[in-house]
Motif scaffolding. Sequence first.
Motif, PDB file in Angstrom:
ATOM      1  N   ALA A 403       7.878 -33.553   2.935  1.00 55.90           N
ATOM      2  CA  ALA A 403       8.376 -34.918   2.777  1.00 55.90           C
ATOM      3  C   ALA A 403       8.443 -35.322   1.307  1.00 55.90           C
ATOM      4  N   SER A 404       7.615 -34.705   0.454  1.00 53.82           N
ATOM      5  CA  SER A 404       7.598 -35.136  -0.951  1.00 53.82           C
ATOM      6  C   SER A 404       8.526 -34.298  -1.838  1.00 53.82           C
ATOM      7  N   LEU A 405       9.157 -33.274  -1.265  1.00 54.71           N
ATOM      8  CA  LEU A 405      10.138 -32.490  -2.027  1.00 54.71           C
ATOM      9  C   LEU A 405      11.540 -32.845  -1.544  1.00 54.71           C
ATOM     10  N   ASN A 406      12.502 -32.786  -2.458  1.00 52.97           N
ATOM     11  CA  ASN A 406      13.890 -33.102  -2.106  1.00 52.97           C
ATOM     12  C   ASN A 406      14.555 -31.852  -1.522  1.00 52.97           C
ATOM     13  N   PRO A 407      15.018 -31.925  -0.266  1.00 51.02           N
ATOM     14  CA  PRO A 407      15.564 -30.712   0.369  1.00 51.02           C
ATOM     15  C   PRO A 407      16.846 -30.208  -0.287  1.00 51.02           C
ATOM     16  N   GLN A 408      17.513 -31.066  -1.086  1.00 52.40           N
ATOM     17  CA  GLN A 408      18.806 -30.675  -1.655  1.00 52.40           C
ATOM     18  C   GLN A 408      18.708 -30.199  -3.106  1.00 52.40           C
ATOM     19  N   MET A 409      17.501 -30.189  -3.657  1.00 54.17           N
ATOM     20  CA  MET A 409      17.334 -29.750  -5.049  1.00 54.17           C
ATOM     21  C   MET A 409      16.638 -28.406  -5.118  1.00 54.17           C
ATOM     22  N   LYS A 410      17.063 -27.591  -6.071  1.00 49.78           N
ATOM     23  CA  LYS A 410      16.384 -26.312  -6.286  1.00 49.78           C
ATOM     24  C   LYS A 410      14.974 -26.587  -6.812  1.00 49.78           C
ATOM     25  N   LEU A 411      14.086 -25.644  -6.529  1.00 50.15           N
ATOM     26  CA  LEU A 411      12.678 -25.843  -6.890  1.00 50.15           C
ATOM     27  C   LEU A 411      12.498 -26.019  -8.391  1.00 50.15           C
ATOM     28  N   ALA A 412      13.231 -25.227  -9.179  1.00 47.05           N
ATOM     29  CA  ALA A 412      13.093 -25.318 -10.635  1.00 47.05           C
ATOM     30  C   ALA A 412      13.442 -26.727 -11.114  1.00 47.05           C
ATOM     31  N   ASP A 413      14.484 -27.317 -10.525  1.00 40.98           N
ATOM     32  CA  ASP A 413      14.896 -28.665 -10.934  1.00 40.98           C
ATOM     33  C   ASP A 413      13.849 -29.711 -10.535  1.00 40.98           C
ATOM     34  N   GLN A 414      13.186 -29.482  -9.385  1.00 41.89           N
ATOM     35  CA  GLN A 414      12.185 -30.453  -8.936  1.00 41.89           C
ATOM     36  C   GLN A 414      10.945 -30.436  -9.828  1.00 41.89           C
ATOM     37  N   VAL A 415      10.551 -29.233 -10.264  1.00 39.50           N
ATOM     38  CA  VAL A 415       9.382 -29.138 -11.139  1.00 39.50           C
ATOM     39  C   VAL A 415       9.731 -29.679 -12.536  1.00 39.50           C
ATOM     40  N   ALA A 416      11.013 -29.523 -12.925  1.00 40.33           N
ATOM     41  CA  ALA A 416      11.436 -30.000 -14.251  1.00 40.33           C
ATOM     42  C   ALA A 416      11.685 -31.505 -14.277  1.00 40.33           C
ATOM     43  N   GLU A 417      11.797 -32.115 -13.101  1.00 38.58           N
ATOM     44  CA  GLU A 417      12.184 -33.524 -13.029  1.00 38.58           C
ATOM     45  C   GLU A 417      11.288 -34.465 -13.848  1.00 38.58           C
ATOM     46  N   PRO A 418       9.937 -34.325 -13.767  1.00 40.82           N
ATOM     47  CA  PRO A 418       9.101 -35.213 -14.594  1.00 40.82           C
ATOM     48  C   PRO A 418       9.385 -35.050 -16.096  1.00 40.82           C
ATOM     49  N   LEU A 419       9.657 -33.812 -16.522  1.00 38.40           N
ATOM     50  CA  LEU A 419       9.952 -33.564 -17.940  1.00 38.40           C
ATOM     51  C   LEU A 419      11.252 -34.259 -18.336  1.00 38.40           C
ATOM     52  N   LEU A 420      12.245 -34.193 -17.452  1.00 33.24           N
ATOM     53  CA  LEU A 420      13.533 -34.862 -17.713  1.00 33.24           C
ATOM     54  C   LEU A 420      13.356 -36.377 -17.762  1.00 33.24           C
TER      55      LEU A 420
END
Length: 606
Positions: A403-420
């Motif tokens: 529920a806390s991960l976005n099903p439509q985003m690649k994992l690398a992008d999700q981990v990078a999201e806070p940095l962005l």
Amino acid sequence: MLDTPLAQFKNLRVEFQTKDGPVVGVEDISFEVSAGETVCIVGESGSGKSVSSLSLMRLVEFGGGEIAGGQLLFDRGADKGGTLDVAQADDLLMRSIRGNEIGMIFQEPMTSLNPVFTVGRQLTEGLRVHKGMSKEQATERALDLLRQVRIPEPERRLNQYPHELSGGMRQRVVIAMALACEPRLLIADEPTTALDVTIQAEILALIDRLKRETGTAVIFITHDMAVVAQMADRVVVMFRGNKVEEGTVEEIFENPQHPYTQSLLAAVPKLGEMAGKPAPEPMRLMNAPTKVDGPILPKSDKVLLDVKNLTTRFPVKGGFFRRTVANVHAVEDVSFQVKSGETLSLVGESGCGKSSCGRSVLRLVEPQSGEVWLDGENIMEFNQTELRAARREMQMVFQDPFASLNPQMKLADQVAEPLLNYGIGTAAEQREKVAQLFDRVELPRSFLGRYPHELSGGQRQRIAIARALALNPKLIIADEAVSALDVSVQAQVLNLIMELQAELGISILFISHDMAVVERVSHTVGVMYLGRIVELGPRGAIFEDPRHEYTQALLKAVPVADPRRRKSERDLNFKPIPSPIFPVDYDPGPSVYDEVTPGHFVLKTA
């Protein structure tokens, strides 16, 4: 037990088609289940234990899998034509079997409940379709089921939606749905991972009683060896798609033959094994069962998080104008401190307010009153801009990674999201940081381009932890962060968190219901009940000298990883949990504590 097994797996092989070619989920597995018998399938996430049970329900095809070989025989009873090879059955026949003759309890309750229908609608649907009940009969049966799984105020719950219930409550609804039609075979896929100890103990007793009274067979999939010891008649150990060992529960626990089974049992945290030890210790890892002497974790005397008189209430709306008619007292006058490099654990039953407390600290939920001091600053006085800046210092790992991960985003992008979000580093630096985080949580870099649904539950949780670490926070709030992980992954993740704490001096607010894990990782423990901390003190004091009756009951309910020390239903004399809903003008009064030994506080009861 009957001569004919109820279900037989014969040389089952399951493959998943991917863009890189077929991936084998289950290579070659054979075992059988008789009526009135509980067979536990144990193994790590990704070992194929869930895939084999989904194959029997023919649900594996909906996840991109196909049964590539073998037979799945299910005895439907003489009145329905006897034994059927489920692998060859058509869709129409499978629809009448699913939920009716084979019930299934899924691992993640939020993904197996429909968010747009009420709990009552979802509970009565199967009864009306399979059993032909009227609306009134189905509602009466639904209420009875909710009482069986010990949900307070069942009449009110029927009209609520899944998002209005806590994780443990949702899981109990899923269990009630699976039991609704009294199936011949019940498949329980990690049914108690999201539940706290007392409710887990009761659900296990409920499933066990159902098995004895109705002759229902149970396939119980779990990674919790204490649950296996409590429930199993026979145990099947799986590793990388194959069965590596099978035997009675006593044989597996007392004389394991396969090295994998031996290391699996060695990695299980046992309640009481930390007695007399001053600081947390790393968990035993499966690939190195002897490596126990890890770093004794330092903690300073500097207070990082100071929570004072925190109160969070949720309004209950009613009437034509949707006015507030009552309040849910989720967190009531809670105070505690977390020092730099310290782990404070909050334990208690679902609905006791521990997750609401964690969210209130981060102001993901707005508290009614109280103060939250982080590093000398009161977060409660911050505006949105200041709060956003402060959130760099505090991150949360949620209970349900799907529920806390976005099903439509690649994992690398999700981990990078806070940095962005915070504009940290160039694109190349961000990519390198993400790759390092993947290494840190022991996921291969080949996973960078994958999506959440391509990972197992344990792997998804590691992604959530990697994302929380991206900003190098001072405080991590881990809300049931390892409850859905199997033993070896749980040990790795906990050791990882403890290493990071030792290296970086991170403070951790660890919210959990797993008492053995809490004993392993905590410096300080707070026990919550009905929104209040009823006992707070150093780990040794809470586990070796519990003073509050609720703490004593909680410790008594913990299953032990020894089949000869099973808990009987008589051991579980739990009183129903009172409702936390009070009238708008109700004043519960402050929390007053006795200090029984230095630093060990027990709530005074009125």
